[in-house]
Write an enzyme that holds these catalytic residues in place. Structure first.
Site, PDB file in Angstrom:
ATOM      1  N   CYS A   2     -25.199  31.438  -4.518  1.00 35.41           N
ATOM      2  CA  CYS A   2     -25.619  31.425  -3.163  1.00 35.41           C
ATOM      3  C   CYS A   2     -26.752  30.503  -3.499  1.00 35.41           C
ATOM      4  CB  CYS A   2     -26.222  32.631  -2.393  1.00 35.41           C
ATOM      5  SG  CYS A   2     -24.957  33.666  -2.339  1.00 35.41           S
ATOM      6  N   ARG A  27     -23.982  26.746  -6.547  1.00 41.03           N
ATOM      7  CA  ARG A  27     -24.162  28.064  -6.612  1.00 41.03           C
ATOM      8  C   ARG A  27     -23.218  28.697  -5.914  1.00 41.03           C
ATOM      9  NH1 ARG A  27     -29.547  28.283  -8.182  1.00 41.03           N
ATOM     10  NH2 ARG A  27     -29.608  30.445  -7.244  1.00 41.03           N
ATOM     11  N   TRP A  81     -21.594  32.395  -2.472  1.00 40.49           N
ATOM     12  CA  TRP A  81     -20.635  33.110  -3.429  1.00 40.49           C
ATOM     13  C   TRP A  81     -20.656  34.561  -3.148  1.00 40.49           C
ATOM     14  CZ3 TRP A  81     -19.929  36.926  -6.972  1.00 40.49           C
ATOM     15  CH2 TRP A  81     -18.863  36.741  -7.775  1.00 40.49           C
ATOM     16  N   ASN A 107     -29.850  35.023  -1.227  1.00 39.96           N
ATOM     17  CA  ASN A 107     -29.586  34.817  -2.580  1.00 39.96           C
ATOM     18  C   ASN A 107     -29.785  35.898  -3.515  1.00 39.96           C
ATOM     19  OD1 ASN A 107     -28.464  33.799  -5.014  1.00 39.96           O
ATOM     20  ND2 ASN A 107     -30.475  32.802  -5.612  1.00 39.96           N
ATOM     21  N   GLY A 108     -28.825  36.802  -3.871  1.00 41.39           N
ATOM     22  CA  GLY A 108     -29.034  38.028  -4.609  1.00 41.39           C
ATOM     23  C   GLY A 108     -28.239  39.205  -4.267  1.00 41.39           C
ATOM     24  N   GLU A 494     -13.634  29.266 -26.445  1.00 40.70           N
ATOM     25  CA  GLU A 494     -14.178  28.472 -25.160  1.00 40.70           C
ATOM     26  C   GLU A 494     -13.126  27.442 -24.709  1.00 40.70           C
ATOM     27  OE1 GLU A 494     -16.514  28.092 -23.563  1.00 40.70           O
ATOM     28  OE2 GLU A 494     -16.850  25.983 -22.908  1.00 40.70           O
ATOM     29  N   LYS A 498     -11.903  27.557 -21.041  1.00 34.97           N
ATOM     30  CA  LYS A 498     -12.167  26.151 -19.852  1.00 34.97           C
ATOM     31  C   LYS A 498     -10.521  25.952 -19.436  1.00 34.97           C
ATOM     32  CE  LYS A 498     -15.314  25.612 -19.901  1.00 34.97           C
ATOM     33  NZ  LYS A 498     -16.295  25.861 -20.213  1.00 34.97           N
ATOM     34  N   HIS A 517      -1.358  40.209 -36.217  1.00 33.60           N
ATOM     35  CA  HIS A 517      -1.728  41.612 -35.970  1.00 33.60           C
ATOM     36  C   HIS A 517      -1.311  41.819 -34.571  1.00 33.60           C
ATOM     37  CE1 HIS A 517      -3.255  42.199 -39.759  1.00 33.60           C
ATOM     38  NE2 HIS A 517      -4.256  41.137 -39.676  1.00 33.60           N
TER      39      HIS A 517
HETATM   40  C1  AGP Z   1     -18.386  28.307 -17.946  1.00 34.62           C
HETATM   41  O1  AGP Z   1     -17.524  27.317 -18.045  1.00 34.62           O
HETATM   42  C2  AGP Z   1     -18.482  29.508 -17.099  1.00 34.62           C
HETATM   43  N1  AGP Z   1     -18.140  29.023 -15.694  1.00 34.62           N
HETATM   44  C3  AGP Z   1     -19.122  30.936 -17.385  1.00 34.62           C
HETATM   45  O2  AGP Z   1     -18.362  31.515 -18.105  1.00 34.62           O
HETATM   46  C4  AGP Z   1     -20.521  30.826 -17.846  1.00 34.62           C
HETATM   47  O3  AGP Z   1     -20.506  30.320 -19.041  1.00 34.62           O
HETATM   48  C5  AGP Z   1     -21.040  32.319 -17.570  1.00 34.62           C
HETATM   49  O4  AGP Z   1     -21.203  32.520 -16.321  1.00 34.62           O
HETATM   50  C6  AGP Z   1     -22.475  32.288 -18.142  1.00 34.62           C
HETATM   51  O5  AGP Z   1     -23.520  31.385 -17.419  1.00 34.62           O
HETATM   52  P1  AGP Z   1     -24.956  31.068 -17.611  1.00 34.62           P
HETATM   53  O6  AGP Z   1     -24.671  30.122 -18.802  1.00 34.62           O
HETATM   54  O7  AGP Z   1     -25.535  30.303 -16.569  1.00 34.62           O
HETATM   55  O8  AGP Z   1     -25.427  32.470 -17.958  1.00 34.62           O
END
Ligand code: AGP
Length: 621
Positions: A2, A27, A81, A107-108, A494, A498, A517
């Site tokens: 948000c 956001r 969001w 926001n929150g 990662e 992605k 495994h």
């Molecule tokens: C990254 O591509 C993601 N959208 C997500 O995993 C992100 O890294 C995670 O939510 C942590 O966010 P931050 O670094 O703002 O704490």
């Protein structure tokens, strides 16, 4: 999660609110809306979906120009969001009380919203939405009836709320004012000449003005055309001084790229180079982190490092573990912040806790850090957002703001920036301990290797088209498996994250030794295996694990260094990178994998900058 914006001044208000909302769209983009004074009433216009849908509605109403629509020059806006309540028109912000005397953007999250809602329902108040935010506005309206001022009603209300919030509030009876308050969610005031702004980040207000004031926790601001007055929660005035922000390049400019994601992937060489110029201008010098306030004895005696983070930041932390253990010989544990909340923090006064968060607002990370700090351990934050709660928590911090704002929801350049800071930190700590002769040599070698990284990353980025040609043919596959070992195991994780978040194709990352495994059972011709295989200690074993996968008919893709004939002969597709040492290799191996996710997602027609269901900062646990 948000974004909030507000403006009071003489300019056309709707273009300003819309520009602010676009700047905050990273956001959240489930719905958006604005509230403005018009005549003697408060007008709310809102809609589910992206900001472009709200823009269409405003155009149809002819509301884009003040001249025609009768709006005053004071209003607030929100991009959402969804946390409480589905992302529909009714749940979109701003929310109003039953009598439409107040409009609130939030926001929150309000943790005790059900309890407060029940109390208000008992008092006869009817709710329209299923959000926690409506509880706030109805509560303020409830208290306003028995308060001497709107300020008093705000103070009374927040005293009953448990949660995190940044709020901007309009009152029908105070048409020339915006009120703001925050607790654990950011809120920044922009100070101009006969105009003032409020927003969730400094990047948004600094689009318009260069003087900003960051609101502190439990502080209230009353913004009018000519002044901003600050109060504490009992209504006492407090003095806050503006700071000047240096305007950065407009982060909403895609600079010729089709997507922010492509732009941000391509900025990585420059980002790493900028960070190194600041903190390791020459391999012959020591790392320049002298602004950190840790005393020398502490640095010498650190007994344990605990890294707390989520998602991509957690993967950067996992890479950091290898570097801290190999370079500084400090046992390092990396915990998912959300899981750490269920663990016993085994820390001493000689332990160093590192919280990593691009946004600095991730609720899980903040909660985990607070829990870890209750033990008295030392803390260091790594974030891209100087306005954030993580930055506020950390006396000692490493800002990666030089990376610039990352607009695309999927983290790329902030990942490599976080890794850069972790490598530099490992070297910095090592330089304060007395390393063995051999370790001393390794540290010097690592510094030389780091200095070469921007050039090597740049060379890797120039291969984008070649990577695109190589990976597109796999876009119809059902699942992907990424494998790596040692320092490249986190890169496998990662890469899988992605691909999942950008393309919606299911993907998993495994330590290559784990394949046999269990995971090997999923392999078939519809499940490509992507091996990260660079010369060094892990090379033979990753190759062996890849051969095991190949004999189960999986299509085989490798990320490998130029001229590796063995790999070329085994794999169906090889995404070559320049030759690099194993310890520095994550900076390079991640790049073809970022491109793999990007090009496959683009090929499938996905919304690569704003994937479904996601937001850039995740402010709920
Ligand atoms: C990254 O591509 C993601 N959208 C997500 O995993 C992100 O890294 C995670 O939510 C942590 O966010 P931050 O670094 O703002 O704490």
């Amino acid at each position: 999660m948000c974004g909030i914006v507000g403006y009071i001044g003489k300019k056309e208000i709707i273009p300003i609110l819309m520009e602010g909302l676009h700047s905050l769209e990273y956001r959240g983009y489930d719905s958006s809306g604005i509230a403005l004074h018009k005549g003697n009433s408060l007008n709310v216009i809102k809609s589910a979906g992206k900001i472009s849908i709200l823009e269409e509605i405003l155009k149809k109403k002819g509301s884009h120009s003040n001249g025609k629509n009768g709006y005053t020059h004071c209003g607030i806006g929100h991009t959402r969001w969804a946390t409480h309540g589905e992302p529909n028109d009714i749940n979109a912000h701003p929310h109003s009380d039953t009598d439409e005397k107040i409009a609130v953007v939030h926001n929150g999250i309000i943790r005790n919203y059900q309890e407060v809602r029940e109390k208000l329902v008992k008092a006869g108040i009817k709710f329209l939405s299923t959000t926690d935010t409506e509880v706030i506005v109805q509560l303020i309206a409830f208290h306003l009836k028995n308060s001497n001022s709107v300020l008093e009603s705000i103070c009374k209300s927040v005293n009953e709320l448990d949660g995190s919030y940044a709020l901007a509030i309009l009152f029908k009876d105070e048409p020339q004012k915006i009120y703001g308050i925050r607790k654990e969610s950011p809120l920044v005031i922009g100070i101009g000449e006969k105009e003032n702004y409020i927003a969730s980040d400094s990047a948004t207000v600094s689009r318009f003005v260069d003087k900003i004031i960051r609101l502190g926790d439990n502080e209230i601001v009353e913004i009018s055309l000519e002044k901003t007055i600050f109060y504490d929660l009992v209504g006492n005035k407090i003095i806050k001084n503006p700071q000047i922000v240096i305007k950065t390049k407009d982060f909403l400019d895609k600079r010729g790229y089709k997507h922010y994601l492509a732009k941000e992937i391509n900025e990585q060489a420059e980002v790493i180079s900028n960070l190194l110029s600041d903190y390791l201008p020459s391999a012959e010098k020591t790392v320049n982190f002298d602004f950190l306030k840790f005393d020398k004895e502490f640095l010498k005696n650190i007994d344990r490092i605990l890294i707390l983070a989520c998602g991509t930041a957690w993967h950067a932390g996992l890479v950091g573990k290898y570097v801290f253990e190999n370079t500084a010989s400090i046992p390092t544990e990396v915990q998912l912040a959300s899981e750490f909340l269920n663990l016993k923090p085994l820390l001493t006064k000689n332990s160093l806790v590192i919280g990593i968060s691009q946004s600095g607002e991730t609720a899980d990370t903040l909660a985990a850090v607070k829990k870890a700090l209750s033990t008295g351990a030392a803390f260091l934050g790594i974030t891209n957002k100087p306005d954030s709660a993580l930055a506020d928590l950390a006396k000692d911090k490493l800002l990666i703001s030089k990376a610039g704002t990352e607009v695309s929801v999927a983290a790329t350049k902030t990942f490599t920036a976080q890794m850069t800071m972790l490598y530099l930190l490992a070297i910095f700590i090592s330089e304060h301990r007395i390393p063995s002769l051999e370790l001393g040599k390794e540290i010097n070698m690592l510094k030389h290797e780091l200095r070469m990284i921007p050039r090597l990353v740049d060379q890797t980025l120039t291969r984008a088209e070649y990577y695109q040609e190589q990976v597109i043919k796999y876009a119809d596959k059902r699942d992907f498996v990424f494998i790596g070992r040692g320092i490249n195991f986190p890169i496998a994780l990662e890469a899988a994250l992605k691909l999942k978040e950008l393309s919606y194709i299911h993907a998993s990352g495994y330590a290559s030794g784990e394949m046999k495994h269990g995971p090997i059972a999923v392999l078939d011709p519809n499940v490509p295996v992507v091996s990260i295989i660079v010369p060094g200690e892990t090379y033979d074993r990753v190759l062996q694990n890849s051969l095991e996968a190949k004999s189960r008919s999986a299509p085989m893709i490798a990320v490998a260094v130029d001229g590796d004939k063995k790999v070329d002969s085994v794999f169906d597709t090889v995404l070559h990178i320049p030759s690099v040492s194993e310890i520095a290799s994550p900076f390079l191996t991640v790049i073809p994998l970022q491109f793999l996710a990007y090009y496959i997602a683009e090929h499938l027609g996905r919304d690569v900058d704003q994937p479904r269901n996601l937001a850039k900062s995740v402010t709920v646990e």
